[in-house]
Design an enzyme around this catalytic site. Sequence first.
Site, PDB file in Angstrom:
ATOM      1  N   ARG A  16     -61.865 -42.358  13.200  1.00 40.08           N
ATOM      2  CA  ARG A  16     -60.885 -42.057  14.103  1.00 40.08           C
ATOM      3  C   ARG A  16     -61.168 -42.384  15.562  1.00 40.08           C
ATOM      4  O   ARG A  16     -60.372 -42.107  16.555  1.00 40.08           O
ATOM      5  CB  ARG A  16     -60.210 -40.888  13.703  1.00 40.08           C
ATOM      6  CG  ARG A  16     -59.071 -40.981  12.681  1.00 40.08           C
ATOM      7  CD  ARG A  16     -58.125 -39.773  12.235  1.00 40.08           C
ATOM      8  NE  ARG A  16     -59.060 -38.830  11.712  1.00 40.08           N
ATOM      9  CZ  ARG A  16     -58.721 -37.390  11.841  1.00 40.08           C
ATOM     10  NH1 ARG A  16     -57.777 -37.083  12.337  1.00 40.08           N
ATOM     11  NH2 ARG A  16     -59.734 -36.281  11.032  1.00 40.08           N
ATOM     12  N   LYS A  23     -69.825 -40.939  16.285  1.00 36.55           N
ATOM     13  CA  LYS A  23     -69.231 -40.016  17.014  1.00 36.55           C
ATOM     14  C   LYS A  23     -69.993 -38.640  17.453  1.00 36.55           C
ATOM     15  O   LYS A  23     -69.663 -38.371  18.563  1.00 36.55           O
ATOM     16  CB  LYS A  23     -68.438 -39.248  15.926  1.00 36.55           C
ATOM     17  CG  LYS A  23     -67.640 -37.999  16.024  1.00 36.55           C
ATOM     18  CD  LYS A  23     -66.387 -37.711  15.090  1.00 36.55           C
ATOM     19  CE  LYS A  23     -67.121 -36.979  13.868  1.00 36.55           C
ATOM     20  NZ  LYS A  23     -65.846 -36.783  13.023  1.00 36.55           N
ATOM     21  N   GLY A 109     -72.614 -31.950  13.016  1.00 36.69           N
ATOM     22  CA  GLY A 109     -72.804 -32.496  14.221  1.00 36.69           C
ATOM     23  C   GLY A 109     -71.536 -32.714  14.990  1.00 36.69           C
ATOM     24  O   GLY A 109     -71.894 -32.824  16.468  1.00 36.69           O
ATOM     25  N   GLY A 145     -60.570 -27.457   3.564  1.00 32.87           N
ATOM     26  CA  GLY A 145     -60.703 -26.850   2.275  1.00 32.87           C
ATOM     27  C   GLY A 145     -60.519 -25.274   2.257  1.00 32.87           C
ATOM     28  O   GLY A 145     -60.682 -24.576   3.416  1.00 32.87           O
ATOM     29  N   LYS A 360     -79.075 -42.079  52.688  1.00 30.62           N
ATOM     30  CA  LYS A 360     -79.888 -42.242  51.338  1.00 30.62           C
ATOM     31  C   LYS A 360     -81.375 -42.082  51.755  1.00 30.62           C
ATOM     32  O   LYS A 360     -81.904 -42.597  52.886  1.00 30.62           O
ATOM     33  CB  LYS A 360     -79.595 -43.779  50.749  1.00 30.62           C
ATOM     34  CG  LYS A 360     -80.313 -43.957  49.709  1.00 30.62           C
ATOM     35  CD  LYS A 360     -81.131 -45.373  49.338  1.00 30.62           C
ATOM     36  CE  LYS A 360     -82.361 -45.410  50.366  1.00 30.62           C
ATOM     37  NZ  LYS A 360     -83.023 -46.733  50.153  1.00 30.62           N
ATOM     38  N   TYR A 396     -83.819 -52.855  54.945  1.00 31.05           N
ATOM     39  CA  TYR A 396     -84.175 -53.422  53.737  1.00 31.05           C
ATOM     40  C   TYR A 396     -84.544 -54.915  54.341  1.00 31.05           C
ATOM     41  O   TYR A 396     -83.355 -55.422  54.724  1.00 31.05           O
ATOM     42  CB  TYR A 396     -82.996 -53.521  52.645  1.00 31.05           C
ATOM     43  CG  TYR A 396     -83.555 -54.191  51.155  1.00 31.05           C
ATOM     44  CD1 TYR A 396     -84.799 -54.178  50.816  1.00 31.05           C
ATOM     45  CD2 TYR A 396     -82.407 -55.103  50.948  1.00 31.05           C
ATOM     46  CE1 TYR A 396     -84.883 -54.839  49.578  1.00 31.05           C
ATOM     47  CE2 TYR A 396     -82.851 -55.684  49.705  1.00 31.05           C
ATOM     48  CZ  TYR A 396     -83.774 -55.506  48.952  1.00 31.05           C
ATOM     49  OH  TYR A 396     -84.416 -56.329  47.933  1.00 31.05           O
TER      50      TYR A 396
HETATM   51  C1  UD1 Z   1     -65.465 -30.462   5.317  1.00 26.95           C
HETATM   52  C2  UD1 Z   1     -65.482 -29.428   3.992  1.00 26.95           C
HETATM   53  C3  UD1 Z   1     -63.748 -28.767   4.145  1.00 26.95           C
HETATM   54  C4  UD1 Z   1     -63.949 -28.083   5.457  1.00 26.95           C
HETATM   55  C5  UD1 Z   1     -64.019 -28.952   6.419  1.00 26.95           C
HETATM   56  C6  UD1 Z   1     -64.114 -28.375   7.934  1.00 26.95           C
HETATM   57  C7  UD1 Z   1     -66.389 -30.607   2.262  1.00 26.95           C
HETATM   58  C8  UD1 Z   1     -66.477 -31.205   0.739  1.00 26.95           C
HETATM   59  N1  UD1 Z   1     -65.288 -30.263   2.800  1.00 26.95           N
HETATM   60  O1  UD1 Z   1     -64.428 -31.546   4.911  1.00 26.95           O
HETATM   61  O2  UD1 Z   1     -63.795 -27.899   2.973  1.00 26.95           O
HETATM   62  O3  UD1 Z   1     -62.681 -27.324   5.616  1.00 26.95           O
HETATM   63  O4  UD1 Z   1     -65.338 -29.846   6.501  1.00 26.95           O
HETATM   64  O5  UD1 Z   1     -64.120 -29.315   8.974  1.00 26.95           O
HETATM   65  O6  UD1 Z   1     -67.670 -30.506   2.737  1.00 26.95           O
HETATM   66  N2  UD1 Z   1     -70.904 -35.957   6.499  1.00 26.95           N
HETATM   67  C9  UD1 Z   1     -72.203 -36.461   6.270  1.00 26.95           C
HETATM   68  N3  UD1 Z   1     -72.163 -37.121   5.098  1.00 26.95           N
HETATM   69  C10 UD1 Z   1     -71.223 -37.440   4.183  1.00 26.95           C
HETATM   70  C11 UD1 Z   1     -70.171 -36.770   4.511  1.00 26.95           C
HETATM   71  C12 UD1 Z   1     -69.860 -36.153   5.565  1.00 26.95           C
HETATM   72  O7  UD1 Z   1     -73.082 -36.137   7.009  1.00 26.95           O
HETATM   73  O8  UD1 Z   1     -71.281 -38.262   3.154  1.00 26.95           O
HETATM   74  C13 UD1 Z   1     -70.753 -35.107   7.730  1.00 26.95           C
HETATM   75  C14 UD1 Z   1     -69.806 -35.599   8.683  1.00 26.95           C
HETATM   76  O9  UD1 Z   1     -70.447 -36.608   9.601  1.00 26.95           O
HETATM   77  C15 UD1 Z   1     -69.274 -34.339   9.173  1.00 26.95           C
HETATM   78  C16 UD1 Z   1     -69.377 -33.308   8.384  1.00 26.95           C
HETATM   79  O10 UD1 Z   1     -70.570 -34.038   7.326  1.00 26.95           O
HETATM   80  O11 UD1 Z   1     -70.027 -33.887  10.515  1.00 26.95           O
HETATM   81  C17 UD1 Z   1     -67.977 -33.101   7.522  1.00 26.95           C
HETATM   82  O12 UD1 Z   1     -67.568 -34.054   6.964  1.00 26.95           O
HETATM   83  P1  UD1 Z   1     -65.969 -34.591   6.847  1.00 26.95           P
HETATM   84  O13 UD1 Z   1     -65.842 -35.716   6.164  1.00 26.95           O
HETATM   85  O14 UD1 Z   1     -65.270 -34.388   8.170  1.00 26.95           O
HETATM   86  O15 UD1 Z   1     -65.750 -33.247   6.090  1.00 26.95           O
HETATM   87  P2  UD1 Z   1     -64.178 -32.790   5.776  1.00 26.95           P
HETATM   88  O16 UD1 Z   1     -63.488 -33.830   4.709  1.00 26.95           O
HETATM   89  O17 UD1 Z   1     -63.594 -32.658   7.033  1.00 26.95           O
END
Ligand code: UD1
Length: 467
Positions: A16, A23, A109, A145, A360, A396
């Site tokens: 997004r 990001k 992150g 979640g 400068k 210069y």
């Molecule tokens: C996740 C949580 C959710 C919580 C929410 C809060 C899970 C399954 N769900 O959902 O309960 O309310 O965060 O923001 O954990 N990432 C990876 N590798 C992956 C997938 C994600 O590194 O394979 C990283 C993303 O870059 C991000 C973070 O994990 O920084 C969270 O991933 P995201 O896809 O945003 O999880 P949500 O579906 O928002």
Amino acid sequence: MAAVDVVVMAAGKGTRMKSGLPKVLHRLGGRALLAHVIEAAAGLSPRRVVVVTGHGAQQVDEAVQGFAKAAGLAACQCVLQSPQLGTGHAVQQALPLLPEDGTCLVLNGDVPLIETATLQALVAACGGERLALLTVDMPDPTGYGRIVRAGEAVQAIVEHKDASEAQRAINEVYTGFMAVPNRLLRGWLGRIGNDNAQREYYLTDVVELAVQDGLTVTAMKVADRVQVDGVNSPLQLAELERAYQLRGARALMEAGVRLADPARLDVRGHLACGQDVEIDVSCVFEGEVSLGDGVRIGAHCVIANARIEAGALIRPFTHIDGEKLGVEVGEGAELGPFARLRPGARLGAQVHIGNFVEVKNSTLARGAKANHLAYLGDATVGERVNYGAGSITANYDGANKHRTVIEADVHVGSNCVLVAPVTLGAGGTVGAGSTITKDTPAGALSVARGKQVTIANWQRPVKKPRA
Ligand code: UD1
Ligand code: MG
């Protein structure tokens, strides 16, 4: 207390954001999101930090080393998660780097404003033996979640897409932060599957596994939403930026700084202020900036990497950028409006730099003045020098830069060109419109321009009558 190992999840694509930049490298307050997270983690003095990368891994890896160094972290590594099969799968990639003992703290992150104190409290809630979750009440919990409880006891985290109508009505959600003993985490991650609506390995499934194992799960709720807000879109990034800036503005005002409007200040770095500092609207400060006692900054100034001493007055629309060399502005100096100071500008006390004057890599001693439309580059300017309107140092030659030395009390007339290298002797005067190519003696008047000629009764040409 048990040693803490931090795992930062940063593999997601950030669809997004609609950006070519990963990001977590987008900036907030002048620093990458991930830099903020690493800094918050560093505050815990963790045993190690592991960043899970995926999209743009190479770019993120390179950046991480800089962030770790800036945060004073010795042990910071990246692990690649490819493909990205969910948050549980992300943490699995870090497991080989986690010892058997100690506590794993999972961070995101893209959630930049989490505070060290909150992380500390979460680690304490884990106590080296329990699964501890950071939760928050959301007025609109869509997409998050949900924290499912039986009575007070936490039973599970159910993702929005997998939740029943009743579960979707729960406002308490998981923030993405947890603290868990490494040993337990390893066991549970080995047992999670991807039998869910998104076909992903959910980290959040460890909650049900803990409950199955008869362990209590602790949920710690934060009141301050901003700390757990993630960035998914340019709008969210801008909203968090404002929240961050307001937090900084409040802290400055609590320390006595008078801001005309706390909503119209941007600090992208670090701003240190003395007593009785006043800052008008829409100023931007970047890098390291310090303002001494009684400094006043007019509206719409951009100031980067500069030290401004007590009592200096910076009028509106002044641009100062010290970059690596820095800029110094002496006590009681006056700048602007529309002044420009570039790297290596060092102004002594009571120096005046007026509108459309560029300085400068030049030193100006106490009381020197350049008030209008002028350029001073690679110059050493003595005390009380008056540098006329429209004058420039020609520093210069197309290949090399050369120095101009203007000794104390020299008066440079308007519209002069000082061709460097050249020295103007103390107390001398340079006539307006001179092009100075040779050193000028002290105390003398030097003029280098065409002599004025008068021809009396001059007849202007007249148009010939048409034939
Ligand atoms: C996740 C949580 C959710 C919580 C929410 C809060 C899970 C399954 N769900 O959902 O309960 O309310 O965060 O923001 O954990 N990432 C990876 N590798 C992956 C997938 C994600 O590194 O394979 C990283 C993303 O870059 C991000 C973070 O994990 O920084 C969270 O991933 P995201 O896809 O945003 O999880 P949500 O579906 O928002
Ligand atoms: Mg998310």
